[in-house]
Scaffold this active site. Structure first.
Site, PDB file in Angstrom:
ATOM      1  N   PRO A  89      18.033 -37.910   0.026  1.00 40.84           N
ATOM      2  CA  PRO A  89      17.038 -37.345  -0.908  1.00 40.84           C
ATOM      3  C   PRO A  89      17.639 -37.028  -2.278  1.00 40.84           C
ATOM      4  O   PRO A  89      16.923 -36.922  -3.260  1.00 40.84           O
ATOM      5  CB  PRO A  89      16.569 -36.053  -0.221  1.00 40.84           C
ATOM      6  CG  PRO A  89      16.942 -36.204   1.227  1.00 40.84           C
ATOM      7  CD  PRO A  89      18.165 -37.068   1.242  1.00 40.84           C
ATOM      8  N   GLU A 116      20.943 -32.229   8.288  1.00 43.23           N
ATOM      9  CA  GLU A 116      20.864 -31.829   6.876  1.00 43.23           C
ATOM     10  C   GLU A 116      21.556 -32.834   5.960  1.00 43.23           C
ATOM     11  O   GLU A 116      21.453 -32.744   4.735  1.00 43.23           O
ATOM     12  CB  GLU A 116      21.464 -30.438   6.674  1.00 43.23           C
ATOM     13  CG  GLU A 116      20.688 -29.329   7.372  1.00 43.23           C
ATOM     14  CD  GLU A 116      19.195 -29.359   7.052  1.00 43.23           C
ATOM     15  OE1 GLU A 116      18.849 -29.278   5.866  1.00 43.23           O
ATOM     16  OE2 GLU A 116      18.389 -29.467   7.997  1.00 43.23           O
ATOM     17  N   ARG A 154      12.804 -59.432   1.031  1.00 39.72           N
ATOM     18  CA  ARG A 154      11.739 -60.287   0.479  1.00 39.72           C
ATOM     19  C   ARG A 154      12.174 -60.984  -0.802  1.00 39.72           C
ATOM     20  O   ARG A 154      11.519 -61.939  -1.228  1.00 39.72           O
ATOM     21  CB  ARG A 154      10.437 -59.544   0.180  1.00 39.72           C
ATOM     22  CG  ARG A 154      10.282 -58.232   0.752  1.00 39.72           C
ATOM     23  CD  ARG A 154       9.012 -57.482   0.446  1.00 39.72           C
ATOM     24  NE  ARG A 154       8.047 -58.104  -0.407  1.00 39.72           N
ATOM     25  CZ  ARG A 154       7.007 -58.791   0.019  1.00 39.72           C
ATOM     26  NH1 ARG A 154       6.790 -58.938   1.287  1.00 39.72           N
ATOM     27  NH2 ARG A 154       6.180 -59.325  -0.840  1.00 39.72           N
ATOM     28  N   ASP A 169       4.281 -60.695  -6.561  1.00 40.81           N
ATOM     29  CA  ASP A 169       4.134 -59.321  -6.095  1.00 40.81           C
ATOM     30  C   ASP A 169       3.772 -58.388  -7.231  1.00 40.81           C
ATOM     31  O   ASP A 169       4.218 -58.553  -8.354  1.00 40.81           O
ATOM     32  CB  ASP A 169       5.452 -58.818  -5.489  1.00 40.81           C
ATOM     33  CG  ASP A 169       5.535 -59.079  -4.007  1.00 40.81           C
ATOM     34  OD1 ASP A 169       4.504 -59.461  -3.429  1.00 40.81           O
ATOM     35  OD2 ASP A 169       6.620 -58.906  -3.450  1.00 40.81           O
TER      36      ASP A 169
HETATM   37  C1  9D3 Z   1      16.193 -28.362   3.414  1.00 44.03           C
HETATM   38  C2  9D3 Z   1      16.437 -29.432   2.448  1.00 44.03           C
HETATM   39  N1  9D3 Z   1      15.976 -30.765   2.884  1.00 44.03           N
HETATM   40  C3  9D3 Z   1      16.373 -31.704   1.804  1.00 44.03           C
HETATM   41  C4  9D3 Z   1      15.210 -32.185   1.024  1.00 44.03           C
HETATM   42  C5  9D3 Z   1      16.557 -31.150   4.173  1.00 44.03           C
HETATM   43  C6  9D3 Z   1      16.431 -32.577   4.520  1.00 44.03           C
HETATM   44  C7  9D3 Z   1      15.204 -33.166   4.729  1.00 44.03           C
HETATM   45  C8  9D3 Z   1      15.089 -34.497   5.111  1.00 44.03           C
HETATM   46  C9  9D3 Z   1      17.570 -33.352   4.689  1.00 44.03           C
HETATM   47  C10 9D3 Z   1      17.464 -34.674   5.072  1.00 44.03           C
HETATM   48  C11 9D3 Z   1      16.217 -35.228   5.291  1.00 44.03           C
HETATM   49  C12 9D3 Z   1      16.109 -36.609   5.750  1.00 44.03           C
HETATM   50  N2  9D3 Z   1      15.758 -37.536   4.642  1.00 44.03           N
HETATM   51  C13 9D3 Z   1      16.504 -38.576   4.363  1.00 44.03           C
HETATM   52  O1  9D3 Z   1      17.509 -38.805   5.011  1.00 44.03           O
HETATM   53  C14 9D3 Z   1      16.163 -39.435   3.244  1.00 44.03           C
HETATM   54  C15 9D3 Z   1      15.088 -39.395   2.317  1.00 44.03           C
HETATM   55  C16 9D3 Z   1      13.954 -38.510   2.181  1.00 44.03           C
HETATM   56  O2  9D3 Z   1      13.701 -37.568   2.951  1.00 44.03           O
HETATM   57  N3  9D3 Z   1      13.100 -38.746   1.142  1.00 44.03           N
HETATM   58  C17 9D3 Z   1      13.266 -39.761   0.261  1.00 44.03           C
HETATM   59  N4  9D3 Z   1      14.281 -40.591   0.357  1.00 44.03           N
HETATM   60  C18 9D3 Z   1      15.170 -40.399   1.368  1.00 44.03           C
HETATM   61  S1  9D3 Z   1      16.520 -41.334   1.611  1.00 44.03           S
HETATM   62  C19 9D3 Z   1      17.000 -40.482   2.940  1.00 44.03           C
END
Ligand code: 9D3
Length: 244
Positions: A89, A116, A154, A169
Protein backbone atom coordinates in the site's frame (compact mmCIF):
# COMPACT_ATOMS: atom_id res chain seq x y z
CA UNK A 1 8.25 -13.28 -20.34
CA UNK A 2 8.88 -15.03 -17.06
CA UNK A 3 6.80 -13.98 -14.03
CA UNK A 4 7.41 -15.37 -10.57
CA UNK A 5 5.15 -14.71 -7.58
CA UNK A 6 6.39 -15.14 -4.01
CA UNK A 7 3.36 -15.71 -1.78
CA UNK A 8 2.11 -17.56 1.30
CA UNK A 9 -0.95 -18.49 -0.81
CA UNK A 10 0.37 -19.82 -4.14
CA UNK A 11 -2.94 -21.61 -4.83
CA UNK A 12 -4.71 -18.22 -5.00
CA UNK A 13 -2.40 -17.28 -7.86
CA UNK A 14 -2.28 -20.67 -9.65
CA UNK A 15 -6.09 -20.98 -9.56
CA UNK A 16 -6.49 -17.58 -11.20
CA UNK A 17 -3.61 -18.16 -13.62
CA UNK A 18 -5.31 -21.20 -15.15
CA UNK A 19 -8.13 -19.09 -16.58
CA UNK A 20 -8.66 -16.80 -19.56
CA UNK A 21 -5.99 -15.26 -21.75
CA UNK A 22 -3.37 -15.59 -19.01
CA UNK A 23 -4.01 -19.34 -18.70
CA UNK A 24 -3.77 -19.85 -22.44
CA UNK A 25 -0.52 -17.87 -22.65
CA UNK A 26 1.03 -20.01 -19.89
CA UNK A 27 -0.11 -23.24 -21.59
CA UNK A 28 1.22 -22.24 -25.02
CA UNK A 29 4.54 -21.06 -23.54
CA UNK A 30 4.22 -17.34 -24.33
CA UNK A 31 4.35 -16.70 -20.58
CA UNK A 32 6.08 -18.59 -17.80
CA UNK A 33 4.68 -18.40 -14.27
CA UNK A 34 6.70 -19.54 -11.27
CA UNK A 35 5.45 -19.66 -7.69
CA UNK A 36 7.40 -19.71 -4.45
CA UNK A 37 6.17 -20.00 -0.87
CA UNK A 38 8.28 -18.50 1.94
CA UNK A 39 6.90 -21.23 4.20
CA UNK A 40 8.90 -23.77 2.17
CA UNK A 41 12.06 -21.83 3.09
CA UNK A 42 11.65 -21.92 6.88
CA UNK A 43 13.93 -24.03 9.06
CA UNK A 44 11.90 -24.40 12.28
CA UNK A 45 9.43 -27.18 13.10
CA UNK A 46 6.47 -24.76 13.03
CA UNK A 47 7.47 -23.35 9.63
CA UNK A 48 7.14 -19.83 11.05
CA UNK A 49 6.81 -17.01 8.51
CA UNK A 50 5.62 -14.18 10.81
CA UNK A 51 6.50 -12.68 14.17
CA UNK A 52 5.46 -9.88 16.52
CA UNK A 53 6.42 -6.30 15.59
CA UNK A 54 9.33 -4.69 17.41
CA UNK A 55 7.95 -1.74 19.35
CA UNK A 56 4.67 -3.53 19.98
CA UNK A 57 1.26 -2.95 18.51
CA UNK A 58 -1.33 -5.06 16.72
CA UNK A 59 -0.75 -7.53 13.92
CA UNK A 60 2.23 -9.52 12.78
CA UNK A 61 5.15 -8.87 10.42
CA UNK A 62 6.53 -11.25 7.78
CA UNK A 63 9.98 -12.44 8.82
CA UNK A 64 12.92 -11.48 6.60
CA UNK A 65 14.81 -14.78 6.32
CA UNK A 66 12.19 -17.10 4.75
CA UNK A 67 11.17 -14.33 2.34
CA UNK A 68 14.80 -13.63 1.43
CA UNK A 69 15.36 -17.30 0.61
CA UNK A 70 12.17 -17.46 -1.46
CA UNK A 71 13.27 -14.35 -3.37
CA UNK A 72 16.77 -15.81 -3.91
CA UNK A 73 15.19 -18.98 -5.32
CA UNK A 74 12.94 -16.84 -7.56
CA UNK A 75 15.95 -14.88 -8.87
CA UNK A 76 17.53 -18.15 -9.96
CA UNK A 77 14.44 -19.05 -12.00
CA UNK A 78 13.90 -15.76 -13.85
CA UNK A 79 16.29 -14.13 -16.36
CA UNK A 80 19.19 -12.10 -14.86
CA UNK A 81 18.32 -8.50 -13.89
CA UNK A 82 14.59 -9.20 -13.55
CA UNK A 83 13.46 -6.67 -10.94
CA UNK A 84 11.90 -7.72 -7.65
CA UNK A 85 8.67 -5.81 -7.05
CA UNK A 86 6.97 -5.71 -3.64
CA UNK A 87 3.21 -5.12 -3.75
CA UNK A 88 2.55 -2.69 -0.93
CA UNK A 89 0.00 0.00 0.00
CA UNK A 90 3.01 2.33 0.45
CA UNK A 91 4.26 1.82 -3.11
CA UNK A 92 4.14 4.03 -6.19
CA UNK A 93 0.76 3.81 -7.90
CA UNK A 94 0.51 1.15 -10.63
CA UNK A 95 -0.56 2.55 -14.01
CA UNK A 96 -0.56 1.61 -17.70
CA UNK A 97 2.85 3.26 -18.42
CA UNK A 98 4.43 1.21 -15.58
CA UNK A 99 2.76 -1.91 -17.00
CA UNK A 100 4.38 -1.13 -20.39
CA UNK A 101 7.75 -0.73 -18.68
CA UNK A 102 7.36 -4.12 -16.94
CA UNK A 103 6.12 -5.81 -20.14
CA UNK A 104 9.36 -4.84 -21.91
CA UNK A 105 11.41 -6.80 -19.33
CA UNK A 106 12.41 -10.45 -19.72
CA UNK A 107 11.15 -11.29 -16.23
CA UNK A 108 9.64 -9.97 -13.03
CA UNK A 109 9.48 -11.24 -9.44
CA UNK A 110 6.31 -10.15 -7.62
CA UNK A 111 6.38 -10.35 -3.83
CA UNK A 112 2.97 -10.49 -2.14
CA UNK A 113 2.82 -9.56 1.53
CA UNK A 114 0.42 -10.69 4.24
CA UNK A 115 -0.22 -9.43 7.79
CA UNK A 116 0.96 -5.84 8.40
CA UNK A 117 3.71 -6.21 5.82
CA UNK A 118 7.29 -7.43 5.54
CA UNK A 119 10.37 -6.55 7.61
CA UNK A 120 11.64 -3.22 6.24
CA UNK A 121 15.25 -4.49 6.16
CA UNK A 122 14.14 -7.07 3.58
CA UNK A 123 12.74 -4.20 1.51
CA UNK A 124 16.08 -2.40 1.71
CA UNK A 125 18.10 -5.50 0.89
CA UNK A 126 16.05 -7.24 -1.81
CA UNK A 127 13.28 -5.04 -3.24
CA UNK A 128 13.85 -2.97 -6.39
CA UNK A 129 10.40 -1.32 -6.51
CA UNK A 130 7.38 -0.98 -4.27
CA UNK A 131 4.04 -0.81 -6.12
CA UNK A 132 0.45 -0.13 -4.95
CA UNK A 133 -2.63 -0.83 -7.08
CA UNK A 134 -4.59 2.13 -5.63
CA UNK A 135 -5.83 3.97 -2.60
CA UNK A 136 -8.04 1.23 -1.13
CA UNK A 137 -7.30 -1.65 1.20
CA UNK A 138 -7.26 -5.32 0.18
CA UNK A 139 -6.36 -8.13 2.57
CA UNK A 140 -3.03 -9.15 1.06
CA UNK A 141 -0.63 -8.63 -1.80
CA UNK A 142 -1.84 -11.60 -3.87
CA UNK A 143 -4.75 -9.76 -5.52
CA UNK A 144 -2.42 -6.86 -6.27
CA UNK A 145 0.20 -9.23 -7.75
CA UNK A 146 -2.48 -10.78 -9.95
CA UNK A 147 -3.67 -7.36 -11.12
CA UNK A 148 -0.11 -6.41 -12.08
CA UNK A 149 0.61 -9.82 -13.67
CA UNK A 150 -2.61 -9.71 -15.71
CA UNK A 151 -2.10 -6.14 -16.86
CA UNK A 152 1.54 -6.78 -17.84
CA UNK A 153 0.76 -10.09 -19.55
CA UNK A 154 -1.80 -8.53 -21.92
CA UNK A 155 0.98 -6.26 -23.21
CA UNK A 156 3.36 -9.14 -23.97
CA UNK A 157 3.30 -9.87 -27.72
CA UNK A 158 1.29 -13.03 -28.46
CA UNK A 159 -0.70 -13.10 -25.20
CA UNK A 160 -3.78 -11.52 -26.74
CA UNK A 161 -4.82 -13.32 -29.91
CA UNK A 162 -5.35 -10.10 -31.85
CA UNK A 163 -2.36 -7.72 -31.57
CA UNK A 164 -4.76 -4.77 -32.13
CA UNK A 165 -6.67 -5.60 -28.94
CA UNK A 166 -4.04 -4.22 -26.55
CA UNK A 167 -3.62 -1.12 -28.69
CA UNK A 168 -7.39 -0.49 -28.60
CA UNK A 169 -7.68 -0.85 -24.83
CA UNK A 170 -9.06 2.02 -22.85
CA UNK A 171 -6.08 4.05 -21.54
CA UNK A 172 -3.79 2.97 -24.36
CA UNK A 173 -4.74 6.23 -26.11
CA UNK A 174 -5.59 7.90 -22.80
CA UNK A 175 -9.37 7.96 -23.40
CA UNK A 176 -12.25 5.98 -21.89
CA UNK A 177 -13.90 3.44 -24.18
CA UNK A 178 -17.09 4.15 -26.16
CA UNK A 179 -20.38 2.31 -25.35
CA UNK A 180 -20.96 -1.15 -26.85
CA UNK A 181 -24.17 -2.81 -28.10
CA UNK A 182 -25.21 -6.20 -29.43
CA UNK A 183 -28.54 -7.83 -30.37
CA UNK A 184 -31.46 -7.29 -29.92
CA UNK A 185 -31.96 -3.87 -31.59
CA UNK A 186 -34.49 -2.92 -28.88
CA UNK A 187 -33.95 -3.90 -25.24
CA UNK A 188 -36.33 -2.70 -22.49
CA UNK A 189 -37.58 -0.06 -24.95
CA UNK A 190 -34.03 1.22 -25.52
CA UNK A 191 -32.76 1.32 -29.10
CA UNK A 192 -29.22 0.82 -30.37
CA UNK A 193 -27.88 4.19 -31.63
CA UNK A 194 -28.99 4.46 -35.29
CA UNK A 195 -25.50 5.18 -36.64
CA UNK A 196 -24.28 1.74 -35.51
CA UNK A 197 -26.89 0.11 -37.80
CA UNK A 198 -26.07 2.38 -40.75
CA UNK A 199 -23.15 0.45 -42.21
CA UNK A 200 -21.35 3.79 -42.65
CA UNK A 201 -17.95 2.85 -41.24
CA UNK A 202 -16.57 6.39 -41.26
CA UNK A 203 -19.64 7.72 -39.42
CA UNK A 204 -19.35 4.87 -36.92
CA UNK A 205 -15.66 5.60 -36.31
CA UNK A 206 -16.43 9.29 -35.69
CA UNK A 207 -19.38 8.43 -33.37
CA UNK A 208 -17.22 6.07 -31.33
CA UNK A 209 -14.39 8.58 -31.08
CA UNK A 210 -16.83 11.33 -30.07
CA UNK A 211 -18.42 9.03 -27.44
CA UNK A 212 -14.98 8.25 -26.01
CA UNK A 213 -14.07 11.93 -25.86
CA UNK A 214 -17.45 12.92 -24.36
CA UNK A 215 -17.37 10.23 -21.70
CA UNK A 216 -13.80 11.08 -20.77
CA UNK A 217 -14.69 14.79 -20.51
CA UNK A 218 -17.73 14.03 -18.32
CA UNK A 219 -16.38 11.23 -16.11
CA UNK A 220 -12.59 11.64 -16.00
CA UNK A 221 -11.78 15.19 -17.15
CA UNK A 222 -8.29 14.97 -15.59
CA UNK A 223 -7.35 12.36 -18.22
CA UNK A 224 -7.75 14.98 -20.97
CA UNK A 225 -5.05 17.13 -19.34
CA UNK A 226 -2.49 14.37 -19.97
CA UNK A 227 -3.05 14.06 -23.72
CA UNK A 228 -2.70 16.22 -26.80
CA UNK A 229 -5.91 15.98 -28.86
CA UNK A 230 -5.74 15.85 -32.64
CA UNK A 231 -7.68 18.57 -34.49
CA UNK A 232 -10.38 15.99 -35.33
CA UNK A 233 -10.64 14.97 -31.66
CA UNK A 234 -10.83 18.61 -30.54
CA UNK A 235 -13.62 19.34 -33.06
CA UNK A 236 -15.59 16.22 -32.08
CA UNK A 237 -15.30 17.07 -28.37
CA UNK A 238 -16.33 20.71 -28.97
CA UNK A 239 -19.39 19.49 -30.91
CA UNK A 240 -20.19 17.02 -28.08
CA UNK A 241 -20.05 19.81 -25.49
CA UNK A 242 -22.20 22.17 -27.66
CA UNK A 243 -24.91 19.57 -28.36
CA UNK A 244 -24.86 17.71 -25.01
C1 9D3 B 1 -3.25 -0.64 9.44
C2 9D3 B 1 -2.62 -0.18 8.21
N1 9D3 B 1 -2.95 -0.97 7.01
C3 9D3 B 1 -2.17 -0.38 5.90
C4 9D3 B 1 -3.02 0.36 4.94
C5 9D3 B 1 -2.64 -2.39 7.19
C6 9D3 B 1 -2.62 -3.20 5.96
C7 9D3 B 1 -3.75 -3.39 5.20
C8 9D3 B 1 -3.74 -4.19 4.07
C9 9D3 B 1 -1.44 -3.82 5.56
C10 9D3 B 1 -1.43 -4.62 4.43
C11 9D3 B 1 -2.59 -4.81 3.71
C12 9D3 B 1 -2.58 -5.70 2.56
N2 9D3 B 1 -2.51 -4.95 1.27
C13 9D3 B 1 -1.57 -5.19 0.40
O1 9D3 B 1 -0.72 -6.04 0.62
C14 9D3 B 1 -1.49 -4.41 -0.82
C15 9D3 B 1 -2.31 -3.36 -1.32
C16 9D3 B 1 -3.50 -2.73 -0.81
O2 9D3 B 1 -4.08 -3.06 0.24
N3 9D3 B 1 -4.04 -1.72 -1.55
C17 9D3 B 1 -3.51 -1.30 -2.72
N4 9D3 B 1 -2.43 -1.85 -3.23
C18 9D3 B 1 -1.85 -2.86 -2.53
S1 9D3 B 1 -0.46 -3.64 -3.00
C19 9D3 B 1 -0.45 -4.65 -1.69
Amino acid sequence: MHLHVVTLFPEMVSDWAGHGVFGRAVRDGTLRLGLGNPRDFTDDAHRTVDDRPYGGGPGMVMKAEPLARAIAAAREQVPPDSPVVYLSPQGERFCQPLAREFAALPGLVLVAGRYEGIDERLVGAEIDREVSIGDFVVSGGELAAMVVADCVARLVPGVLGDPDSAAQDSFSDGLLDCPHYTRPEVYEGRRVPEVLLSGDHEAIRRWRLQSSLGRTWERRPELLEDIELTSEQRELLEEYIRTR
